[in-house]
Design a protein around this motif. Structure first.
Motif, PDB file in Angstrom:
ATOM      1  N   ASP A  89       0.841  -1.205   0.000  1.00 42.70           N
ATOM      2  CA  ASP A  89       0.000   0.000   0.000  1.00 42.70           C
ATOM      3  C   ASP A  89       0.876   1.255   0.000  1.00 42.70           C
ATOM      4  O   ASP A  89       1.928   1.288   0.639  1.00 42.70           O
ATOM      5  CB  ASP A  89      -0.906   0.025   1.239  1.00 42.70           C
ATOM      6  CG  ASP A  89      -2.019  -1.011   1.151  1.00 42.70           C
ATOM      7  OD1 ASP A  89      -2.195  -1.592   0.067  1.00 42.70           O
ATOM      8  OD2 ASP A  89      -2.705  -1.234   2.169  1.00 42.70           O
ATOM      9  N   ARG A  90       0.422   2.262  -0.715  1.00 44.92           N
ATOM     10  CA  ARG A  90       1.114   3.558  -0.677  1.00 44.92           C
ATOM     11  C   ARG A  90       0.356   4.495   0.265  1.00 44.92           C
ATOM     12  O   ARG A  90      -0.861   4.638   0.166  1.00 44.92           O
ATOM     13  CB  ARG A  90       1.215   4.174  -2.068  1.00 44.92           C
ATOM     14  CG  ARG A  90       2.123   3.400  -3.018  1.00 44.92           C
ATOM     15  CD  ARG A  90       2.649   4.296  -4.131  1.00 44.92           C
ATOM     16  NE  ARG A  90       3.464   5.398  -3.654  1.00 44.92           N
ATOM     17  CZ  ARG A  90       4.758   5.285  -3.327  1.00 44.92           C
ATOM     18  NH1 ARG A  90       5.375   4.103  -3.403  1.00 44.92           N
ATOM     19  NH2 ARG A  90       5.425   6.349  -2.911  1.00 44.92           N
ATOM     20  N   SER A 121       5.424  10.174   3.785  1.00 50.06           N
ATOM     21  CA  SER A 121       4.693   9.402   2.783  1.00 50.06           C
ATOM     22  C   SER A 121       5.599   8.253   2.370  1.00 50.06           C
ATOM     23  O   SER A 121       6.811   8.281   2.614  1.00 50.06           O
ATOM     24  CB  SER A 121       4.331  10.265   1.560  1.00 50.06           C
ATOM     25  OG  SER A 121       5.505  10.714   0.920  1.00 50.06           O
ATOM     26  N   GLY A 122       5.022   7.230   1.772  1.00 53.79           N
ATOM     27  CA  GLY A 122       5.850   6.100   1.351  1.00 53.79           C
ATOM     28  C   GLY A 122       5.042   4.848   1.108  1.00 53.79           C
ATOM     29  O   GLY A 122       3.816   4.838   1.194  1.00 53.79           O
ATOM     30  N   GLU A 123       5.771   3.760   0.806  1.00 47.53           N
ATOM     31  CA  GLU A 123       5.154   2.469   0.507  1.00 47.53           C
ATOM     32  C   GLU A 123       5.337   1.530   1.701  1.00 47.53           C
ATOM     33  O   GLU A 123       6.417   1.459   2.293  1.00 47.53           O
ATOM     34  CB  GLU A 123       5.806   1.854  -0.732  1.00 47.53           C
ATOM     35  CG  GLU A 123       5.202   0.506  -1.132  1.00 47.53           C
ATOM     36  CD  GLU A 123       5.904  -0.097  -2.346  1.00 47.53           C
ATOM     37  OE1 GLU A 123       5.713  -1.309  -2.588  1.00 47.53           O
ATOM     38  OE2 GLU A 123       6.650   0.638  -3.018  1.00 47.53           O
ATOM     39  N   LYS A 170       0.068   8.336   2.151  1.00 46.50           N
ATOM     40  CA  LYS A 170       0.437   9.757   2.165  1.00 46.50           C
ATOM     41  C   LYS A 170       0.077  10.334   3.534  1.00 46.50           C
ATOM     42  O   LYS A 170      -0.593   9.665   4.348  1.00 46.50           O
ATOM     43  CB  LYS A 170      -0.287  10.510   1.060  1.00 46.50           C
ATOM     44  CG  LYS A 170      -1.800  10.550   1.201  1.00 46.50           C
ATOM     45  CD  LYS A 170      -2.443  11.280   0.051  1.00 46.50           C
ATOM     46  CE  LYS A 170      -3.938  11.488   0.252  1.00 46.50           C
ATOM     47  NZ  LYS A 170      -4.702  10.279   0.547  1.00 46.50           N
ATOM     48  N   TYR A 183      -3.208   3.930   9.271  1.00 46.23           N
ATOM     49  CA  TYR A 183      -2.555   2.632   9.110  1.00 46.23           C
ATOM     50  C   TYR A 183      -2.893   1.651  10.223  1.00 46.23           C
ATOM     51  O   TYR A 183      -2.577   0.462  10.145  1.00 46.23           O
ATOM     52  CB  TYR A 183      -1.034   2.792   8.993  1.00 46.23           C
ATOM     53  CG  TYR A 183      -0.355   3.469  10.160  1.00 46.23           C
ATOM     54  CD1 TYR A 183       0.034   2.750  11.285  1.00 46.23           C
ATOM     55  CD2 TYR A 183      -0.086   4.825  10.134  1.00 46.23           C
ATOM     56  CE1 TYR A 183       0.663   3.374  12.350  1.00 46.23           C
ATOM     57  CE2 TYR A 183       0.541   5.458  11.189  1.00 46.23           C
ATOM     58  CZ  TYR A 183       0.918   4.734  12.303  1.00 46.23           C
ATOM     59  OH  TYR A 183       1.536   5.351  13.359  1.00 46.23           O
ATOM     60  N   ILE A 223       7.479   1.802   6.511  1.00 46.63           N
ATOM     61  CA  ILE A 223       7.289   2.304   5.155  1.00 46.63           C
ATOM     62  C   ILE A 223       8.637   2.721   4.574  1.00 46.63           C
ATOM     63  O   ILE A 223       9.584   3.011   5.297  1.00 46.63           O
ATOM     64  CB  ILE A 223       6.304   3.507   5.114  1.00 46.63           C
ATOM     65  CG1 ILE A 223       6.867   4.707   5.895  1.00 46.63           C
ATOM     66  CG2 ILE A 223       4.933   3.125   5.623  1.00 46.63           C
ATOM     67  CD1 ILE A 223       6.066   5.974   5.704  1.00 46.63           C
ATOM     68  N   LYS A 224       8.704   2.691   3.250  1.00 50.74           N
ATOM     69  CA  LYS A 224       9.909   3.168   2.552  1.00 50.74           C
ATOM     70  C   LYS A 224       9.536   4.466   1.846  1.00 50.74           C
ATOM     71  O   LYS A 224       8.604   4.491   1.041  1.00 50.74           O
ATOM     72  CB  LYS A 224      10.381   2.125   1.536  1.00 50.74           C
ATOM     73  CG  LYS A 224      11.659   2.559   0.777  1.00 50.74           C
ATOM     74  CD  LYS A 224      11.939   1.650  -0.400  1.00 50.74           C
ATOM     75  CE  LYS A 224      12.397   0.268   0.068  1.00 50.74           C
ATOM     76  NZ  LYS A 224      12.804  -0.582  -1.102  1.00 50.74           N
ATOM     77  N   ASN A 225      10.267   5.552   2.178  1.00 51.68           N
ATOM     78  CA  ASN A 225       9.948   6.840   1.572  1.00 51.68           C
ATOM     79  C   ASN A 225      10.595   6.983   0.198  1.00 51.68           C
ATOM     80  O   ASN A 225      11.254   6.051  -0.295  1.00 51.68           O
ATOM     81  CB  ASN A 225      10.334   8.000   2.509  1.00 51.68           C
ATOM     82  CG  ASN A 225      11.836   8.091   2.724  1.00 51.68           C
ATOM     83  OD1 ASN A 225      12.636   7.480   2.011  1.00 51.68           O
ATOM     84  ND2 ASN A 225      12.233   8.860   3.736  1.00 51.68           N
ATOM     85  N   GLY A 226      10.433   8.145  -0.421  1.00 51.88           N
ATOM     86  CA  GLY A 226      10.941   8.359  -1.775  1.00 51.88           C
ATOM     87  C   GLY A 226      12.449   8.291  -1.881  1.00 51.88           C
ATOM     88  O   GLY A 226      12.994   8.075  -2.974  1.00 51.88           O
ATOM     89  N   ASP A 232      -3.050   9.436   6.159  1.00 51.99           N
ATOM     90  CA  ASP A 232      -3.690   8.136   5.948  1.00 51.99           C
ATOM     91  C   ASP A 232      -3.632   7.299   7.218  1.00 51.99           C
ATOM     92  O   ASP A 232      -2.642   7.310   7.954  1.00 51.99           O
ATOM     93  CB  ASP A 232      -3.015   7.385   4.803  1.00 51.99           C
ATOM     94  CG  ASP A 232      -3.390   7.963   3.443  1.00 51.99           C
ATOM     95  OD1 ASP A 232      -4.332   8.774   3.386  1.00 51.99           O
ATOM     96  OD2 ASP A 232      -2.747   7.608   2.442  1.00 51.99           O
TER      97      ASP A 232
END
Length: 590
Positions: free
Chosen positions: A125-126, A153-155, A128, A133, A174-177, A131
């Motif tokens: 899931d992505r 934000s991230g995946e 932002k 979780y 999560i892994k960010n940009g 959101d």
């Protein structure tokens, strides 16, 4: 290591350093007192200390943290009691007893309590900012939604199974940009002086229903609106806020005791713990947050307390809840600003308050609003601030500047309070600018006649106000009967409708439906009485008929769940006036 150069009450200065940034949180002295950088010049860094500085000496170290003054946001806020900088007073009492020790290092939220967590995301899931979780049941009536900080934000790359976890356990990654892995637990931090971002500020269209007739009918406030309650000592500011906190239809109450007397805060704590919420039949504390910063607590923490309170409110607003903030009182907060400004040797403005008082007040009240949040939910923050003008002088700076930034102004009247008329809101000097915004709601939910009845009731009160000026000069006996009737009907409105008994089971909270029927009954009596006067009935006969006192007692005699009983009153009014008219005609016939 940077050290203290000078100490002036809560204001500490450090000389010749470039290690600090503006609004950075710092630890001051060997006791690690919490402070915040409030000014930086080429020579000095000025720090505002949020704890008592007694015993602090020049030469003690000052430790930077690299982050601003933040509130810890997560499960465990509801039902808790914090001081002005979000330190839990119950936990501090366990550590240091009834008096707060300087440098008391206690986590804002309980780190050992386990919450039953249900994950709301899965790998891939992505996310932002904003959101959800994870979710957990914070209290039996409040579901807590753990949201990604607006700054992230991230995946999703890893998710824990549903289960029981404390607030510090990592439940998601999560892994960010940039390819960095960020661990997510059940909490986040947010700077208290910075408003939390939203998707959109929406148009205000729904009232905050309080069950108080003078507010809901005459001077309404909207969800997401702002109101001020100015009043002198003993006029009932705190009592009015207590009543609104108990009965308004907000989901969560944030009560900020800012510089008030300790016995008043004790009363709040005791009352709220004993009260049963009428909506849930649970203790009211299940949806209440209390911030207690009494008049004997450090003055700088008082200044921070309203920012802490509104940050907590915005956090729950972002979950889609409607929050009502009771700030009692903003005058004590302004006095804290004035004291700190004096310590900083700033040029004073009117009555010694700092020149930036208006901008600070506007920053606070502008954080109210009805919002669409980053996750698409709708939530609101409504601010109701008490103002305590010295000597009931409403021309003083705090009242006047507050008036500029609120759209609802409920003036408390000393003469009404001393006459035991509560709420002691003066209907002629108060105003609400929300009526046009709420017209559609009232027409849809209370019926098209509601606002017409309200206007007629208001007109009666205005007419009485004009007539009383004449009565004071020449007495009531010279008035014609139709004007005497206006004065009698206005008394029915004041005593039977606007005055409310907080200790009566049916009168402490009155739904809109009953409020409308009460107005309808009063106006029906007025119309029938005017007709009777035109037919030759004397005003004294109308008064002696007993109907006026009976209508005044409607608020007690008709339960909130029996609106059908109003029909009997309407029929009795018709019968009484028809009888009076027929008696006059019989006499004329003779």
């Amino acid at each position: 290591m940077d050290t203290i150069y000078s100490i002036n009450g809560p204001v500490v200065k450090v000389k010749d350093t470039k290690d600090f940034s503006m609004l950075e949180m710092v630890y001051v002295g060997y006791k690690r007192l919490i402070g915040e950088v409030i000014a930086i010049t080429g020579e000095y860094t000025t720090i505002q200390v949020y704890e008592v500085t007694t015993g602090l000496t020049v030469g003690e170290p000052v430790y930077p943290t690299g982050s601003p003054m933040c509130a810890t946001l997560g499960p465990g806020i509801i039902s808790n009691i914090f001081d002005g900088i979000e330190r839990p007073l119950k936990q501090i009492e366990k550590v240091s007893g009834v008096f707060i020790n300087e440098g008391a290092n206690v986590p804002a939220l309980d780190t050992e309590r386990l919450f039953k967590v249900k994950m709301a995301v899965q790998v891939g899931d992505r996310l932002k900012g904003g959101d959800v979780y994870a979710a957990c049941q914070e209290t039996p009536v409040i579901m807590h939604y753990c949201m990604l900080s607006p700054l992230l934000s991230g995946e999703v790359v890893w998710v824990k199974n549903d289960g029981h976890y404390n607030i510090n356990e990592v439940v998601c990654r999560i892994k960010n940009g940039k390819g960095e892995i960020i661990n997510l637990n059940l909490t986040q931090k947010w700077p208290i002086r910075q408003a939390r971002p939203v998707m959109d500020r929406m148009q205000i269209s729904r009232p905050l229903i309080t069950g108080q007739r003078i507010i809901d009918t005459i001077l309404p406030i909207a969800k997401g609106g702002t109101a001020a309650i100015p009043g002198g000592f003993g006029t009932g500011k705190t009592m009015t806020q207590h009543q609104l906190a108990k009965w308004c239809d907000a989901d969560i109450i944030v009560y900020i005791g800012c510089g008030e007397r300790g016995n008043e805060m004790t009363q709040v704590l005791e009352e709220f713990s004993e009260l049963i919420d009428p909506k849930t039949n649970r203790p009211l504390t299940d949806r209440t947050v209390l911030i207690a910063n009494t008049s004997n607590m450090p003055v700088a923490a008082r200044e921070a307390s309203i920012y802490t309170g509104i940050t907590l409110a915005e956090y729950y607003r972002d979950m889609g809840y409607h929050i009502a903030i009771m700030a009692d009182s903003t005058s004590r907060w302004a006095e804290a600003l004035r004291e700190i400004s004096g310590r900083l040797e700033e040029m004073p403005a009117e009555e010694g308050f700092p020149a930036y008082l208006p901008s600070r007040l506007s920053e606070f009240y502008e954080r109210a609003g009805y919002m669409r949040t980053l996750n698409g939910r709708h939530g609101s923050v409504t601010i109701i601030g008490a103002v305590s003008p010295q000597g009931s002088d409403f021309s003083e700076p705090v009242t006047q500047n507050t008036k500029r930034f609120v759209r609802c102004f409920w003036t408390l009247d000393k003469s009404l309070a001393y006459a035991r008329h509560y709420p002691a809101i003066n209907w002629s000097t108060s105003y609400s600018e929300y009526l046009d915004d709420l017209t559609d709601y009232y027409n849809t939910n209370a019926g098209p006649d509601f606002l017409r009845y309200r206007q007629e009731i208001t007109n009666i009160l205005l007419e009485e106000s004009k007539l009383m000026d004449i009565v004071k000069l020449i007495g009531a006996d010279v008035l014609p009967d139709d004007q005497k009737l206006v004065i009698e009907i206005a008394r029915v409105v004041r005593v039977g409708f606007l005055q409310q008994n907080a200790y009566h089971k049916d009168d402490t909270y009155v739904p809109l439906g009953k409020q409308k029927l009460m107005m309808k009954t009063i106006l029906h009596f007025y119309e029938k009485a005017k007709k009777a006067l035109s037919e030759g009935v004397l005003i004294s006969d109308i008064i002696n008929s007993g109907m006026i006192e009976k209508i005044i007692r409607i608020k007690y005699d008709i339960p909130n769940d029996r609106p059908d009983l109003f029909d009997e009153y309407l029929s009795e009014i018709d019968e009484v006036h028809d009888k009076l008219i027929s008696e006059v005609k019989e006499v004329e016939a003779v």
